[in-house]
Write an enzyme that holds these catalytic residues in place. Structure first.
Site, PDB file in Angstrom:
ATOM      1  CG  ASP A 196     -41.408 -33.521  74.424  1.00 10.76           C
ATOM      2  OD1 ASP A 196     -41.896 -32.688  75.210  1.00 10.76           O
ATOM      3  OD2 ASP A 196     -40.639 -33.195  73.497  1.00 10.76           O
ATOM      4  CG  ASP A 245     -53.858 -45.566  79.950  1.00  7.45           C
ATOM      5  OD1 ASP A 245     -54.722 -45.173  80.768  1.00  7.45           O
ATOM      6  OD2 ASP A 245     -54.111 -46.344  79.009  1.00  7.45           O
ATOM      7  CG  ASP A 301     -56.461 -41.049  76.605  1.00  8.42           C
ATOM      8  OD1 ASP A 301     -56.518 -41.943  77.469  1.00  8.42           O
ATOM      9  OD2 ASP A 301     -56.956 -41.167  75.469  1.00  8.42           O
ATOM     10  CE1 TYR A 307     -57.630 -37.907  71.902  1.00  7.64           C
ATOM     11  CE2 TYR A 307     -58.636 -38.372  74.022  1.00  7.64           C
ATOM     12  CZ  TYR A 307     -57.582 -38.506  73.130  1.00  7.64           C
ATOM     13  OH  TYR A 307     -56.485 -39.255  73.489  1.00  7.64           O
ATOM     14  CE  LYS A 359     -43.887 -30.884  71.546  1.00  6.44           C
ATOM     15  NZ  LYS A 359     -42.635 -31.491  71.969  1.00  6.44           N
TER      16      LYS A 359
END
Ligand code: NAD
Length: 365
Positions: free
Chosen positions: A224, A252, A248, A144, A192
């Site tokens: 994943d 959620d 993020d 980001y 990852k």
């Protein structure tokens, strides 16, 4: 010792839910002989209307001089078209607050009280025993913020860059280990590492930090797989620590397992020690927004904000007993059947924002 807390109610349902949270803070202060100085300040659309800026300098200054900040929510349709867009409440207040206050660690507990199992998006046989996991998300690094980012001259190619330094990984890993140490003693680091170099550095540093926490069991999981495990068997997790974008998305996902936005608190921590060195400066807020559709109707669920006060007591003030008292009181009122409209899915008659505050206060005493 007096704890200084900046109270930023903001917009929409913000003032209604923060009012209840303040009552709970005052009550817990009286019960455990804690002295709070609660100082209100303007933020968001209401601040824009009054001063021309959603984060007035005096509000920022107050936050910087406080031990913790309690925030309601900002934004609403009235300010959606403010020009320039950098003065919109979400952009002009929330992002600068995080940046200016150096809030690099976002803590999002996903707690499903057993009494609310029926409002979860998962089957009762998976979450019937309740859920209690914590996602620790790195908040100021990664893709980001990494540079370069942008478009090529012809506009046909776009670039975002994921960057992490050893320092950034180490400090968030410490937050993760400390949190795990205070909870169930299990930390799952999500990355990852089979593809990304930043993830390989992430894993390397997390393993190094783990040497300082022999009492915490560390595991690694690819992002994943983690997304899948969260819906397959969320109870396997205690604390998850991960980088900005993965956090993020996963936070959620984890929060929706609990059924309602109105139940979930959050903490964003910086690195400055608070009064007496018992905790870390932080900003505490519900994960939901200003809910303009129900603002002013007295029906909003104040529990996410009340539970944010528990996080504030725990992480910024080191007042664990008072924090647990709030969480226990919330659990008690839910077990006894109290429901605001958003969690009344099981057919219970909904009660008002203030009535929910009254019940939590009664359960505290
Ligand atoms: P929202 O979270 O405000 O509302 C989504 C839905 O959940 C609405 O139906 C709302 O009524 C309900 N809801 C939310 N909190 C509730 C509560 N405590 N009790 C009962 N029901 C609740 O999200 P949105 O509608 O996408 O955004 C509304 C405004 O809030 C926008 O201006 C948005 O930019 C802003 N926002 C602010 C923050 C923040 O201040 N941190 C976060 C998200 C959104």
């Amino acid at each position: 010792m007096t704890y200084h807390i900046a109270v930023l109610s903001g917009d929409g349902i913000g003032p209604e839910i923060v009012a209840q949270a303040q009552r709970v803070l005052v009550a817990v202060g009286e019960k455990y002989s804690l002295e709070f100085e609660l100082t209100p300040a303007l933020v968001g659309g209401i601040a824009y209307d009054a001063t021309g800026h959603p984060l007035p300098p005096e509000t920022l200054e107050l936050c910087k001089n406080s031990d913790a900040v309690l925030l309601g929510a900002v934004g609403g349709p009235k300010w959606d078209n403010v020009h320039p867009a950098t003065l919109r409440p979400e952009v002009g207040a929330l992002l600068p607050l995080r940046r200016e206050l150096g809030l690099f660690a976002n803590l999002r507990p996903a707690t499903l009280f057993p009494a609310l199992a029926s409002v979860s998006s998962l089957r009762a046989d998976i979450v019937g025993g309740g859920l209690d996991l914590l996602v620790v998300r790195e908040l100021t690094g990664g893709i980001y913020f990494g540079k370069p980012k942008g478009r090529s001259e012809d506009g046909q190619t776009a670039t975002d860059t994921c960057v992490y330094s050893r320092h950034e990984i180490e400090r968030i890993a410490v937050v993760g280990f400390e949190a795990a140490r205070k909870r169930g003693g299990n930390l799952c680091s999500v990355d990852k590492a089979n593809v990304l170099e930043t993830s390989r550095l992430w894993r390397e540093v997390v393993v190094e930090v783990s040497a300082r926490y022999p009492d915490v069991a560390l595991s690694h999981m690819l992002v994943d797989n983690c997304a899948m495990q969260l819906v397959r068997n969320p109870a396997q997790f205690d604390v998850i620590v991960t980088e900005n974008m993965f956090g993020d998305i996963l936070s959620d996902e984890a929060s929706m397992l609990t059924g309602s936005l109105g139940m979930l608190p959050s903490a964003s921590l910086g690195s400055r020690e608070t009064a007496g060195g018992r905790g870390t400066f932080g900003l505490y807020e519900p994960i939901h927004g200003s809910a303009p559709d129900i603002a002013g109707k007295g029906v909003a669920n104040p529990l996410a904000t009340i539970l944010s006060c528990a996080l504030l007591l725990r992480h910024s003030l080191g007042e664990e007993v008072a924090a647990v008292a709030i969480e226990t009181a919330v659990s008690k009122v839910l077990t006894e059947g109290a429901r605001t409209a958003d969690i009344a899915g099981d057919g219970s008659a909904p009660i008002s924002t203030t009535a929910m505050g009254d019940l939590v206060l009664a359960a505290l005493s």
